[in-house]
Scaffold this motif. Structure first.
Motif, short mmCIF file in Angstrom:
data_model
loop_
_atom_site.label_atom_id
_atom_site.label_comp_id
_atom_site.label_asym_id
_atom_site.label_seq_id
_atom_site.Cartn_x
_atom_site.Cartn_y
_atom_site.Cartn_z
N ALA A 1 14.23 107.38 70.68
CA ALA A 1 13.14 108.38 70.94
C ALA A 1 13.08 109.03 69.68
O ALA A 1 11.21 109.47 69.56
N VAL A 2 13.88 109.47 69.35
CA VAL A 2 13.44 110.61 67.85
C VAL A 2 12.78 109.80 66.75
O VAL A 2 11.75 110.24 66.33
N LEU B 1 1.78 113.29 70.41
CA LEU B 1 3.14 113.76 69.78
C LEU B 1 4.15 114.36 70.68
O LEU B 1 4.82 114.85 70.84
N VAL B 2 3.07 115.16 71.79
CA VAL B 2 3.57 116.06 72.49
C VAL B 2 4.92 114.98 74.15
O VAL B 2 5.63 115.19 74.57
N ARG B 3 3.72 113.82 74.11
CA ARG B 3 4.44 112.62 75.04
C ARG B 3 5.62 111.99 74.28
O ARG B 3 6.69 111.99 75.08
N LEU B 4 5.76 112.25 73.00
CA LEU B 4 7.41 111.65 72.17
C LEU B 4 7.98 113.05 72.65
O LEU B 4 9.87 112.51 72.03
N ARG B 5 7.80 113.91 71.86
CA ARG B 5 8.73 114.68 71.76
C ARG B 5 9.75 115.11 73.37
O ARG B 5 10.11 115.09 73.18
N ASN B 6 8.92 114.98 74.30
CA ASN B 6 9.00 115.13 75.69
C ASN B 6 10.18 114.01 75.74
O ASN B 6 11.46 114.30 76.47
N ALA C 1 12.43 115.56 64.24
CA ALA C 1 14.22 115.56 65.01
C ALA C 1 14.68 115.35 64.08
O ALA C 1 14.64 114.09 63.54
N VAL C 2 16.40 115.27 64.34
CA VAL C 2 17.33 114.94 64.11
C VAL C 2 17.83 113.29 64.84
O VAL C 2 17.87 113.80 66.08
N LEU C 3 18.04 112.69 64.17
CA LEU C 3 18.64 112.02 64.85
C LEU C 3 20.60 112.00 65.00
O LEU C 3 20.98 112.69 64.16
#
Length: 202
Positions: free
Chosen positions: A159-160, A34-39, A184-186
């Motif tokens: 990515a989002v 989750l952290v990786r994808l958020r970054n 997250a918002v597209l």
């Protein structure tokens, strides 16, 4: 019997320890994912930010150059600058994690795109603009920047989507809820804005 019971307890203890380790491994892996994808989507937004700032910087020069040719279109020129200032203001201090700020930015950018479309449609009535070297160079830079914004937006949206999917799927959805990983918002551009956009090449 004592040795057998002891062996059974040892095996049960080993199995329990292994199960705990597996659960910890899954939890840590899910959290780190989750952290990786958020970054990743934050970094992708940073690329949009760079291109939008470049776009905002080009517009005053474009309008200033056009003023010499479009003296009777003062209202439109001022509206373009106001729309540019609104978009620039929406971008300042924005966090892609904040849905409200992202919605404001999309609305401001849609407004700016609409005003630029009107500006370029009006400029067609002024043939001298087409042959102005400065105007041609600025419009070329703006076209290039618009393309870069589109590519950056696509990378951000990809990515989002990956991040949001991870937030929604089991078992990481439990972790997302526990550790407050918000959807997250597209970054979407309305169809209306796309229709109104005018090719900025002269």
């Amino acid at each position: 019997f004592g040795t057998l019971a002891l062996n059974s307890v040892s095996v049960a203890l080993i199995v329990l320890v292994l199960l705990i380790l597996v659960v910890i491994f899954v939890l840590v892996g899910g959290y780190n994912g989750l952290v990786r994808l958020r970054n990743r989507y934050r970094n992708a937004f940073a690329q949009i930010d760079v291109q939008l700032k470049r776009r905002h910087d080009l517009i005053p020069n474009l309008v200033e150059t056009a003023k010499g040719f479009m003296k009777h279109e003062r209202e439109t020129l001022e509206a373009v600058i106001q729309a540019r200032n609104a978009a620039q203001g929406a971008l300042e201090g924005l966090s892609p994690d904040n849905a409200g700020q992202m919605e404001n930015l999309m609305a401001a950018e849609a407004g700016l795109g609409s005003m630029l479309g009107k500006f370029f449609a009006l400029s067609e009535a002024y043939p001298d603009i087409k042959s102005n070297q400065n105007m041609m160079q600025l419009s070329e830079e703006l076209t290039s920047t618009e393309n870069k914004v589109s590519f950056a937006r696509q990378a951000y949206n990809d990515a989002v989507t990956s991040y949001n999917t991870k937030c929604e799927t089991i078992p990481t959805n439990i972790l997302a809820g526990m550790f407050n990983f918000q959807q997250a918002v597209l970054f979407e551009v309305s169809d209306e804005t796309e229709r109104e956009r005018v090719d900025v090449k002269f």
